[in-house]
Design a protein around this motif. Structure first.
Motif, PDB file in Angstrom:
ATOM      1  N   GLY A  11      41.537  48.415  47.972  1.00  0.00           N
ATOM      2  CA  GLY A  11      41.990  48.572  46.598  1.00  0.00           C
ATOM      3  C   GLY A  11      40.820  48.963  45.723  1.00  0.00           C
ATOM      4  N   SER A  13      39.676  51.289  41.839  1.00  0.00           N
ATOM      5  CA  SER A  13      40.047  52.003  40.631  1.00  0.00           C
ATOM      6  C   SER A  13      38.865  52.875  40.243  1.00  0.00           C
ATOM      7  CB  SER A  13      40.421  51.001  39.531  1.00  0.00           C
ATOM      8  OG  SER A  13      41.004  51.647  38.423  1.00  0.00           O
ATOM      9  N   VAL A  38      45.122  51.663  47.889  1.00  0.00           N
ATOM     10  CA  VAL A  38      45.611  51.852  46.524  1.00  0.00           C
ATOM     11  C   VAL A  38      44.422  52.250  45.669  1.00  0.00           C
ATOM     12  CG1 VAL A  38      46.491  50.733  44.442  1.00  0.00           C
ATOM     13  CG2 VAL A  38      47.523  50.212  46.644  1.00  0.00           C
ATOM     14  N   HIS A  40      44.020  53.502  41.663  1.00  0.00           N
ATOM     15  CA  HIS A  40      44.755  53.724  40.422  1.00  0.00           C
ATOM     16  C   HIS A  40      44.636  55.207  40.060  1.00  0.00           C
ATOM     17  CE1 HIS A  40      43.865  49.271  39.311  1.00  0.00           C
ATOM     18  NE2 HIS A  40      44.918  49.381  40.094  1.00  0.00           N
ATOM     19  N   SER A 106      49.849  49.090  42.037  1.00  0.00           N
ATOM     20  CA  SER A 106      49.041  47.895  41.823  1.00  0.00           C
ATOM     21  C   SER A 106      48.432  47.433  43.143  1.00  0.00           C
ATOM     22  CB  SER A 106      49.907  46.778  41.247  1.00  0.00           C
ATOM     23  OG  SER A 106      49.231  45.546  41.338  1.00  0.00           O
ATOM     24  N   ILE A 107      47.159  47.122  43.069  1.00  0.00           N
ATOM     25  CA  ILE A 107      46.458  46.563  44.231  1.00  0.00           C
ATOM     26  C   ILE A 107      47.069  45.215  44.592  1.00  0.00           C
ATOM     27  CG2 ILE A 107      44.229  45.714  45.059  1.00  0.00           C
ATOM     28  CD1 ILE A 107      42.981  47.808  43.019  1.00  0.00           C
ATOM     29  N   LEU A 126      38.268  44.829  48.078  1.00  0.00           N
ATOM     30  CA  LEU A 126      38.452  45.163  46.670  1.00  0.00           C
ATOM     31  C   LEU A 126      37.174  45.810  46.166  1.00  0.00           C
ATOM     32  CD1 LEU A 126      40.371  45.032  44.249  1.00  0.00           C
ATOM     33  CD2 LEU A 126      39.284  42.858  43.638  1.00  0.00           C
ATOM     34  N   ASP A 133      43.114  43.907  38.340  1.00  0.00           N
ATOM     35  CA  ASP A 133      44.012  44.113  39.467  1.00  0.00           C
ATOM     36  C   ASP A 133      43.256  43.838  40.770  1.00  0.00           C
ATOM     37  OD1 ASP A 133      46.340  44.778  40.830  1.00  0.00           O
ATOM     38  OD2 ASP A 133      46.001  46.940  40.701  1.00  0.00           O
ATOM     39  N   GLY A 134      43.915  43.151  41.687  1.00  0.00           N
ATOM     40  CA  GLY A 134      43.337  42.852  42.991  1.00  0.00           C
ATOM     41  C   GLY A 134      42.857  41.431  43.163  1.00  0.00           C
TER      42      GLY A 134
END
Length: 188
Positions: A11, A13, A38, A40, A106-107, A126, A133-134
């Motif tokens: 995950g 972003s 994931v 974002h 969403s993570i 992460l 998020d995560g």
């Protein structure tokens, strides 16, 4: 098609894409786990991440749809604008429910659902990002017996997400970028 007995989740972003590419480049030619990612991304903008990486890596990098079987040696990316979930029958589903921490995908959603299904056969990473998020998903992976790893905030381009996750999950492992890449290089 064989279903993956293990799953590795990533995950990230803002600031995570370069490390994700380095991770995927480090993978052995064959591995038994599935990898689900994931990042974002804004659904208003067209990206060709899966296509570009498939060509660059010479392997399957896909955006799963509803009821896509989770197979070994495949890299899956959550599509922009859709949550990616793991179902009890070891398939993916996609969903457009509300945003979590301003994010869809969403993570947390992927991490939570994968942890429920894969339990101790789930490993989650992460990475860099600018929101929270995560952090809940990392906790859920650990609670279900999986391994939770957070990128060192010192290595993250944007440290907000890993810093928050570490504060919320003191028992999680923290790896620098080279340790993360080394994990994937040894993936079997």
């Amino acid at each position: 098609m064989n279903k993956a007995k293990d799953i590795v989740l990533i995950g990230g972003s803002a600031g995570s894409y370069t490390l994700i590419v380095q991770i995927l480049e480090a993978l052995p030619q064959r591995f038994d786990a599935a990898i689900a990612i994931v990042i974002h991304r804004n659904p208003r903008f067209t990206t060709k991440i899966e296509e570009t990486l498939s060509i660059k890596l010479r392997r399957s990098v896909i955006q799963p749809r509803d009821k896509t079987a989770i197979a070994p040696n495949i890299i899956y990316f959550a599509g922009p604008g859709y949550h990616l979930l793991v179902e009890p029958d070891w398939t993916f589903s996609v969903d457009v429910s509300e945003r979590i921490h301003f994010s869809r995908p969403s993570i947390d959603v992927l991490f939570d659902t994968a942890a429920e299904v894969y339990q101790d056969r789930c490993t989650a990473f992460l990475l860099s990002g600018a929101n929270q998020d995560g952090a809940d998903g990392i906790r859920r992976v650990r609670e279900m017996g999986g391994k939770a790893i957070i990128q060192s905030p010192d290595d993250a381009l944007i440290a907000t997400m890993p810093t928050y996750a570490i504060q919320a999950n003191a028992e999680s492992d923290v790896y620098d970028d080279q340790q993360i890449i080394s994990f994937f290089r040894k993936l079997t």
